[in-house]
Write an enzyme that holds these catalytic residues in place. Structure first.
Site, PDB file in Angstrom:
ATOM      1  CB  THR A 104       9.131  71.764  41.827  1.00  0.00           C
ATOM      2  OG1 THR A 104       8.936  72.580  41.581  1.00  0.00           O
ATOM      3  CG2 THR A 104       9.545  70.526  40.945  1.00  0.00           C
ATOM      4  CB  THR A 105      12.864  71.510  45.760  1.00  0.00           C
ATOM      5  OG1 THR A 105      13.845  71.565  44.734  1.00  0.00           O
ATOM      6  CG2 THR A 105      13.980  69.760  46.291  1.00  0.00           C
ATOM      7  CE1 TYR A 136      -1.161  67.896  30.297  1.00  0.00           C
ATOM      8  CE2 TYR A 136      -3.543  68.759  31.069  1.00  0.00           C
ATOM      9  CZ  TYR A 136      -2.345  67.529  30.059  1.00  0.00           C
ATOM     10  OH  TYR A 136      -3.339  66.900  29.834  1.00  0.00           O
ATOM     11  CE1 TYR A 191      11.385  77.918  39.601  1.00  0.00           C
ATOM     12  CE2 TYR A 191       9.431  76.852  40.847  1.00  0.00           C
ATOM     13  CZ  TYR A 191      10.543  77.021  40.129  1.00  0.00           C
ATOM     14  OH  TYR A 191      12.057  76.030  40.279  1.00  0.00           O
ATOM     15  NE  ARG A 247      11.011  70.429  37.870  1.00  0.00           N
ATOM     16  CZ  ARG A 247      10.668  68.593  38.173  1.00  0.00           C
ATOM     17  NH1 ARG A 247       9.862  68.759  38.212  1.00  0.00           N
ATOM     18  NH2 ARG A 247      11.796  69.001  38.296  1.00  0.00           N
ATOM     19  CE  LYS A 255      13.388  77.771  42.413  1.00  0.00           C
ATOM     20  NZ  LYS A 255      13.067  77.067  42.878  1.00  0.00           N
ATOM     21  CB  ILE A 263      14.636  79.768  45.499  1.00  0.00           C
ATOM     22  CG1 ILE A 263      14.528  81.197  46.073  1.00  0.00           C
ATOM     23  CG2 ILE A 263      13.640  79.211  46.503  1.00  0.00           C
ATOM     24  CD1 ILE A 263      12.778  81.561  45.940  1.00  0.00           C
TER      25      ILE A 263
END
Length: 357
Positions: free
Chosen positions: A82-83, A145, A171, A176, A199, A239
Protein backbone atom coordinates in the site's frame (compact mmCIF):
# COMPACT_ATOMS: atom_id res chain seq x y z
CA UNK A 1 -1.57 -29.69 -5.41
CA UNK A 2 -1.00 -26.80 -7.77
CA UNK A 3 -3.66 -24.32 -8.76
CA UNK A 4 -3.52 -25.41 -12.37
CA UNK A 5 -4.17 -29.06 -11.48
CA UNK A 6 -7.57 -28.71 -9.87
CA UNK A 7 -10.96 -27.20 -10.52
CA UNK A 8 -12.43 -28.71 -7.37
CA UNK A 9 -13.72 -26.56 -4.50
CA UNK A 10 -10.86 -25.62 -2.22
CA UNK A 11 -12.58 -26.78 0.92
CA UNK A 12 -10.77 -30.05 0.21
CA UNK A 13 -7.32 -28.46 -0.02
CA UNK A 14 -6.90 -28.46 3.77
CA UNK A 15 -6.03 -32.14 4.01
CA UNK A 16 -3.26 -31.83 1.44
CA UNK A 17 -1.92 -28.73 3.15
CA UNK A 18 -1.69 -30.43 6.51
CA UNK A 19 0.47 -33.20 5.02
CA UNK A 20 3.08 -30.87 3.54
CA UNK A 21 6.06 -29.52 5.50
CA UNK A 22 6.20 -25.83 6.30
CA UNK A 23 8.66 -23.59 4.48
CA UNK A 24 10.04 -21.77 7.52
CA UNK A 25 13.71 -22.07 6.68
CA UNK A 26 13.56 -20.95 3.05
CA UNK A 27 16.43 -18.61 2.24
CA UNK A 28 18.42 -19.06 5.44
CA UNK A 29 21.62 -19.82 3.58
CA UNK A 30 21.75 -16.35 2.07
CA UNK A 31 19.80 -14.19 4.51
CA UNK A 32 21.85 -14.07 7.67
CA UNK A 33 19.27 -12.09 9.62
CA UNK A 34 16.51 -14.71 9.54
CA UNK A 35 16.08 -17.64 11.90
CA UNK A 36 14.89 -21.18 11.33
CA UNK A 37 11.35 -20.13 12.20
CA UNK A 38 11.27 -16.62 10.73
CA UNK A 39 12.23 -16.09 7.07
CA UNK A 40 11.01 -12.48 7.06
CA UNK A 41 12.99 -10.56 9.70
CA UNK A 42 11.60 -8.35 12.46
CA UNK A 43 12.06 -4.73 11.35
CA UNK A 44 10.31 -4.63 7.98
CA UNK A 45 9.87 -1.39 6.05
CA UNK A 46 6.68 -0.88 4.05
CA UNK A 47 8.74 0.82 1.37
CA UNK A 48 7.64 3.96 -0.44
CA UNK A 49 8.41 3.98 -4.16
CA UNK A 50 10.49 7.11 -4.90
CA UNK A 51 9.36 8.85 -8.07
CA UNK A 52 10.52 11.56 -10.41
CA UNK A 53 8.58 14.80 -10.78
CA UNK A 54 6.68 13.36 -13.76
CA UNK A 55 5.50 10.36 -11.75
CA UNK A 56 7.86 7.79 -13.26
CA UNK A 57 9.71 5.54 -10.83
CA UNK A 58 13.05 6.97 -9.73
CA UNK A 59 15.04 3.76 -9.94
CA UNK A 60 18.24 5.31 -8.62
CA UNK A 61 16.21 6.74 -5.78
CA UNK A 62 14.71 3.32 -5.07
CA UNK A 63 18.18 1.79 -4.81
CA UNK A 64 19.39 4.54 -2.49
CA UNK A 65 16.35 4.36 -0.23
CA UNK A 66 16.53 0.58 0.13
CA UNK A 67 20.21 0.77 0.99
CA UNK A 68 19.56 3.59 3.47
CA UNK A 69 16.92 1.74 5.47
CA UNK A 70 18.86 -1.54 5.52
CA UNK A 71 22.01 0.25 6.66
CA UNK A 72 19.99 1.92 9.42
CA UNK A 73 18.65 -1.37 10.80
CA UNK A 74 15.87 -2.84 8.66
CA UNK A 75 16.11 -6.58 8.04
CA UNK A 76 13.12 -6.85 5.73
CA UNK A 77 11.69 -4.76 2.89
CA UNK A 78 8.11 -4.98 1.65
CA UNK A 79 7.97 -3.58 -1.88
CA UNK A 80 4.80 -2.85 -3.88
CA UNK A 81 2.57 -2.67 -0.82
CA UNK A 82 0.00 0.00 0.00
CA UNK A 83 2.73 2.44 1.00
CA UNK A 84 4.59 1.63 -2.21
CA UNK A 85 1.55 2.74 -4.26
CA UNK A 86 0.82 -0.73 -5.55
CA UNK A 87 -2.55 0.40 -6.94
CA UNK A 88 -0.88 2.64 -9.53
CA UNK A 89 2.17 0.54 -10.38
CA UNK A 90 2.29 -1.63 -13.49
CA UNK A 91 2.99 -5.32 -13.10
CA UNK A 92 6.35 -4.78 -14.80
CA UNK A 93 7.26 -2.11 -12.24
CA UNK A 94 6.25 -4.41 -9.40
CA UNK A 95 8.52 -7.19 -10.63
CA UNK A 96 11.39 -4.80 -11.23
CA UNK A 97 11.05 -3.52 -7.65
CA UNK A 98 11.59 -7.08 -6.43
CA UNK A 99 14.63 -7.44 -8.66
CA UNK A 100 16.11 -4.12 -7.53
CA UNK A 101 15.42 -4.97 -3.91
CA UNK A 102 17.22 -8.29 -4.21
CA UNK A 103 20.19 -6.67 -5.92
CA UNK A 104 20.57 -3.87 -3.38
CA UNK A 105 19.92 -5.97 -0.29
CA UNK A 106 22.53 -8.54 -1.31
CA UNK A 107 21.47 -10.88 1.48
CA UNK A 108 21.26 -8.19 4.15
CA UNK A 109 17.44 -8.15 4.26
CA UNK A 110 14.54 -10.23 3.01
CA UNK A 111 12.54 -8.85 0.08
CA UNK A 112 8.80 -9.40 0.41
CA UNK A 113 6.40 -8.56 -2.39
CA UNK A 114 3.12 -7.01 -1.29
CA UNK A 115 0.05 -5.60 -2.94
CA UNK A 116 -1.37 -8.47 -4.90
CA UNK A 117 -4.83 -8.11 -6.37
CA UNK A 118 -8.49 -8.56 -5.51
CA UNK A 119 -8.66 -10.97 -8.45
CA UNK A 120 -7.29 -14.36 -7.46
CA UNK A 121 -5.94 -15.24 -10.92
CA UNK A 122 -4.10 -11.92 -11.19
CA UNK A 123 -2.65 -12.30 -7.69
CA UNK A 124 -1.38 -15.79 -8.56
CA UNK A 125 0.24 -14.46 -11.72
CA UNK A 126 1.95 -11.63 -9.84
CA UNK A 127 3.30 -13.84 -7.09
CA UNK A 128 4.61 -16.47 -9.48
CA UNK A 129 6.47 -13.74 -11.36
CA UNK A 130 7.76 -12.32 -8.08
CA UNK A 131 9.07 -15.72 -7.07
CA UNK A 132 10.97 -15.98 -10.36
CA UNK A 133 12.35 -12.49 -9.73
CA UNK A 134 13.82 -13.67 -6.42
CA UNK A 135 11.31 -12.59 -3.79
CA UNK A 136 11.90 -14.12 -0.35
CA UNK A 137 8.22 -14.03 0.58
CA UNK A 138 4.80 -12.69 -0.36
CA UNK A 139 2.23 -10.63 1.50
CA UNK A 140 -1.35 -11.33 0.46
CA UNK A 141 -3.86 -8.57 1.15
CA UNK A 142 -7.48 -9.37 1.90
CA UNK A 143 -9.45 -9.13 -1.37
CA UNK A 144 -10.68 -5.56 -1.40
CA UNK A 145 -13.72 -3.79 -2.86
CA UNK A 146 -15.57 -6.94 -3.97
CA UNK A 147 -16.11 -8.03 -0.33
CA UNK A 148 -16.13 -11.83 -0.63
CA UNK A 149 -17.47 -14.02 2.14
CA UNK A 150 -14.97 -15.53 4.55
CA UNK A 151 -15.11 -18.73 2.50
CA UNK A 152 -14.03 -16.70 -0.52
CA UNK A 153 -11.28 -14.97 1.46
CA UNK A 154 -9.93 -18.32 2.65
CA UNK A 155 -10.06 -19.82 -0.85
CA UNK A 156 -8.20 -16.78 -2.24
CA UNK A 157 -5.46 -17.13 0.40
CA UNK A 158 -5.09 -20.88 -0.12
CA UNK A 159 -4.92 -20.68 -3.91
CA UNK A 160 -2.35 -17.88 -3.87
CA UNK A 161 -0.31 -19.67 -1.19
CA UNK A 162 -0.41 -22.82 -3.32
CA UNK A 163 0.96 -20.97 -6.35
CA UNK A 164 4.57 -20.75 -5.08
CA UNK A 165 6.74 -22.24 -2.36
CA UNK A 166 7.37 -18.81 -0.84
CA UNK A 167 6.45 -18.12 2.79
CA UNK A 168 3.31 -16.01 3.11
CA UNK A 169 2.18 -13.11 5.29
CA UNK A 170 -1.56 -12.43 5.33
CA UNK A 171 -2.47 -8.73 5.45
CA UNK A 172 -5.51 -7.98 7.61
CA UNK A 173 -6.53 -4.37 6.91
CA UNK A 174 -10.31 -4.00 7.06
CA UNK A 175 -10.14 -0.21 6.82
CA UNK A 176 -8.92 -0.50 3.23
CA UNK A 177 -10.21 -3.93 2.21
CA UNK A 178 -13.71 -3.30 3.48
CA UNK A 179 -13.78 -6.61 5.34
CA UNK A 180 -11.65 -8.19 8.09
CA UNK A 181 -10.07 -11.60 8.14
CA UNK A 182 -12.24 -13.15 10.83
CA UNK A 183 -10.66 -15.04 13.73
CA UNK A 184 -11.98 -18.40 12.53
CA UNK A 185 -10.64 -17.75 9.03
CA UNK A 186 -7.18 -16.97 10.40
CA UNK A 187 -7.19 -20.25 12.34
CA UNK A 188 -8.12 -22.18 9.20
CA UNK A 189 -5.57 -20.34 7.05
CA UNK A 190 -2.86 -21.10 9.63
CA UNK A 191 -3.07 -24.77 8.69
CA UNK A 192 -1.60 -24.02 5.26
CA UNK A 193 2.13 -24.86 5.38
CA UNK A 194 3.17 -21.72 3.50
CA UNK A 195 1.11 -19.27 5.56
CA UNK A 196 3.40 -18.27 8.40
CA UNK A 197 2.38 -14.79 9.52
CA UNK A 198 -0.17 -11.99 9.69
CA UNK A 199 0.36 -8.28 9.25
CA UNK A 200 -2.26 -6.84 11.56
CA UNK A 201 -3.78 -3.45 10.77
CA UNK A 202 -7.06 -4.33 12.45
CA UNK A 203 -5.71 -3.31 15.84
CA UNK A 204 -7.63 -5.87 17.91
CA UNK A 205 -4.85 -6.96 20.24
CA UNK A 206 -7.11 -9.27 22.20
CA UNK A 207 -7.75 -11.21 18.98
CA UNK A 208 -4.01 -11.20 18.25
CA UNK A 209 -3.44 -12.81 21.65
CA UNK A 210 -6.08 -15.45 20.92
CA UNK A 211 -4.50 -16.33 17.58
CA UNK A 212 -1.02 -16.45 19.07
CA UNK A 213 -2.32 -18.85 21.72
CA UNK A 214 -4.02 -21.07 19.14
CA UNK A 215 -1.48 -21.18 16.28
CA UNK A 216 2.19 -20.89 15.38
CA UNK A 217 1.58 -17.79 13.27
CA UNK A 218 3.88 -14.82 13.63
CA UNK A 219 2.30 -11.38 13.99
CA UNK A 220 3.69 -8.16 12.57
CA UNK A 221 2.27 -4.81 13.66
CA UNK A 222 0.69 -3.09 10.67
CA UNK A 223 -0.27 0.02 12.61
CA UNK A 224 2.81 2.02 13.59
CA UNK A 225 1.26 3.13 16.89
CA UNK A 226 0.84 -0.52 17.93
CA UNK A 227 4.40 -1.74 17.42
CA UNK A 228 5.38 -1.95 21.07
CA UNK A 229 1.98 -3.26 22.26
CA UNK A 230 2.10 -5.99 19.60
CA UNK A 231 5.62 -7.01 20.59
CA UNK A 232 4.65 -6.97 24.26
CA UNK A 233 1.98 -9.65 23.76
CA UNK A 234 4.23 -11.93 21.73
CA UNK A 235 4.29 -10.41 18.26
CA UNK A 236 7.34 -10.92 16.07
CA UNK A 237 7.96 -7.46 14.62
CA UNK A 238 6.54 -4.72 12.44
CA UNK A 239 5.88 -3.80 8.84
CA UNK A 240 6.04 -0.06 9.25
CA UNK A 241 5.40 3.08 7.25
CA UNK A 242 7.28 5.36 9.65
CA UNK A 243 10.15 2.88 9.39
CA UNK A 244 10.93 4.50 6.03
CA UNK A 245 12.11 7.48 8.08
CA UNK A 246 13.32 5.95 11.35
CA UNK A 247 14.24 2.27 10.90
CA UNK A 248 16.98 2.61 13.51
CA UNK A 249 14.49 3.48 16.24
CA UNK A 250 12.37 0.45 15.43
CA UNK A 251 15.53 -1.66 15.48
CA UNK A 252 16.16 -0.33 18.99
CA UNK A 253 12.63 -1.23 20.12
CA UNK A 254 12.78 -4.75 18.69
CA UNK A 255 16.25 -5.44 20.07
CA UNK A 256 15.22 -4.11 23.48
CA UNK A 257 12.13 -6.34 23.58
CA UNK A 258 14.25 -9.30 22.50
CA UNK A 259 16.51 -8.53 25.48
CA UNK A 260 13.59 -8.06 27.90
CA UNK A 261 14.51 -4.38 28.28
CA UNK A 262 11.07 -2.79 28.51
CA UNK A 263 12.40 0.56 29.73
CA UNK A 264 14.50 1.11 26.60
CA UNK A 265 11.72 -0.07 24.30
CA UNK A 266 9.20 2.22 26.00
CA UNK A 267 11.50 5.25 25.83
CA UNK A 268 12.05 4.73 22.10
CA UNK A 269 8.33 4.23 21.56
CA UNK A 270 7.69 7.58 23.23
CA UNK A 271 10.35 9.31 21.14
CA UNK A 272 8.66 8.02 17.97
CA UNK A 273 5.13 9.07 18.96
CA UNK A 274 5.09 12.55 17.35
CA UNK A 275 6.69 11.18 14.17
CA UNK A 276 4.08 8.43 13.97
CA UNK A 277 1.36 11.02 14.48
CA UNK A 278 2.81 13.22 11.73
CA UNK A 279 2.92 10.34 9.25
CA UNK A 280 -0.25 8.44 10.05
CA UNK A 281 -2.83 11.07 11.06
CA UNK A 282 -3.37 13.89 8.59
CA UNK A 283 -3.01 12.48 5.06
CA UNK A 284 -2.37 8.98 3.65
CA UNK A 285 0.84 7.54 5.06
CA UNK A 286 2.48 7.36 1.64
CA UNK A 287 1.91 11.07 1.06
CA UNK A 288 3.20 12.15 4.47
CA UNK A 289 6.21 9.83 4.33
CA UNK A 290 7.33 11.14 0.95
CA UNK A 291 6.76 14.72 2.12
CA UNK A 292 8.96 14.19 5.17
CA UNK A 293 11.63 12.12 3.41
CA UNK A 294 11.94 14.82 0.76
CA UNK A 295 12.11 17.53 3.43
CA UNK A 296 14.96 15.60 5.06
CA UNK A 297 16.79 15.33 1.73
CA UNK A 298 16.49 11.55 1.47
CA UNK A 299 14.49 11.27 -1.75
CA UNK A 300 14.54 13.46 -4.84
CA UNK A 301 10.87 14.47 -4.97
CA UNK A 302 7.75 13.95 -2.82
CA UNK A 303 5.73 13.04 -5.93
CA UNK A 304 2.85 10.56 -5.69
CA UNK A 305 0.65 9.17 -8.44
CA UNK A 306 -2.99 10.17 -8.83
CA UNK A 307 -5.46 9.85 -7.28
CA UNK A 308 -3.08 10.49 -4.36
CA UNK A 309 -2.02 14.11 -4.12
CA UNK A 310 0.43 15.98 -1.94
CA UNK A 311 -0.76 17.63 1.28
CA UNK A 312 -2.76 20.81 1.05
CA UNK A 313 -1.52 23.88 2.92
CA UNK A 314 -3.44 23.13 6.10
CA UNK A 315 -2.42 19.47 6.08
CA UNK A 316 1.22 20.33 5.44
CA UNK A 317 1.16 22.76 8.37
CA UNK A 318 -0.14 20.03 10.69
CA UNK A 319 2.56 17.60 9.55
CA UNK A 320 5.25 20.23 10.03
CA UNK A 321 3.97 21.08 13.51
CA UNK A 322 4.23 17.42 14.52
CA UNK A 323 7.73 17.13 13.05
CA UNK A 324 8.81 20.08 15.20
CA UNK A 325 8.08 17.91 18.24
CA UNK A 326 10.34 15.04 17.13
CA UNK A 327 13.41 14.66 19.34
CA UNK A 328 15.94 11.92 20.03
CA UNK A 329 14.92 9.73 17.10
CA UNK A 330 17.93 7.96 15.60
CA UNK A 331 18.84 9.21 12.15
CA UNK A 332 16.17 11.94 12.09
CA UNK A 333 17.62 15.44 12.45
CA UNK A 334 14.61 17.73 12.17
CA UNK A 335 16.85 20.79 12.29
CA UNK A 336 17.58 19.90 8.65
CA UNK A 337 13.90 19.48 7.73
CA UNK A 338 13.14 21.67 4.70
CA UNK A 339 9.63 20.83 3.47
CA UNK A 340 8.66 21.92 -0.04
CA UNK A 341 4.91 22.34 -0.35
CA UNK A 342 5.14 23.41 -3.98
CA UNK A 343 7.08 20.29 -5.00
CA UNK A 344 4.52 18.12 -3.21
CA UNK A 345 1.46 19.79 -4.68
CA UNK A 346 -0.87 17.68 -6.80
CA UNK A 347 -0.24 14.22 -8.18
CA UNK A 348 1.17 12.71 -11.35
CA UNK A 349 -0.26 10.65 -14.19
CA UNK A 350 2.35 8.04 -15.19
CA UNK A 351 3.07 7.29 -18.83
CA UNK A 352 1.66 3.77 -18.53
CA UNK A 353 -1.46 3.03 -16.50
CA UNK A 354 -1.23 0.60 -13.61
CA UNK A 355 -2.59 -2.92 -13.84
CA UNK A 356 -4.40 -3.36 -10.53
CA UNK A 357 -7.95 -4.51 -11.09
Amino acid sequence: MSVSQTNAPHARVTDAHEQRPRVCDRGRDTLKHVSANNPFGQVLVALVTPMLADGEVDWAGVEKHIDDVITAGADGIVVTGTTGETSTLTDAEKIRLVEVGKSVSAGRASIITGGGSNETAHAIELYKASAKAGADGVMIVTPYYNKPTQAGVLTHFRMVADATDLPVILYDIPGRAGIPIMYETILRAAKHPNILAVKDAKGDLSEVSRVLNQTDLMYFAGDDANVLPTLAIGGTGLIGVTANIAPGSYRTIVDAVNSNDLATATAEHQHLEPLVRAIMTHVPGTVATKYVLHGLGRIGTPRVRLPLVGPEESEAALIEDEIDLVKNVAGVDVSNFRPDRNAAAGGALPKVAGTTR
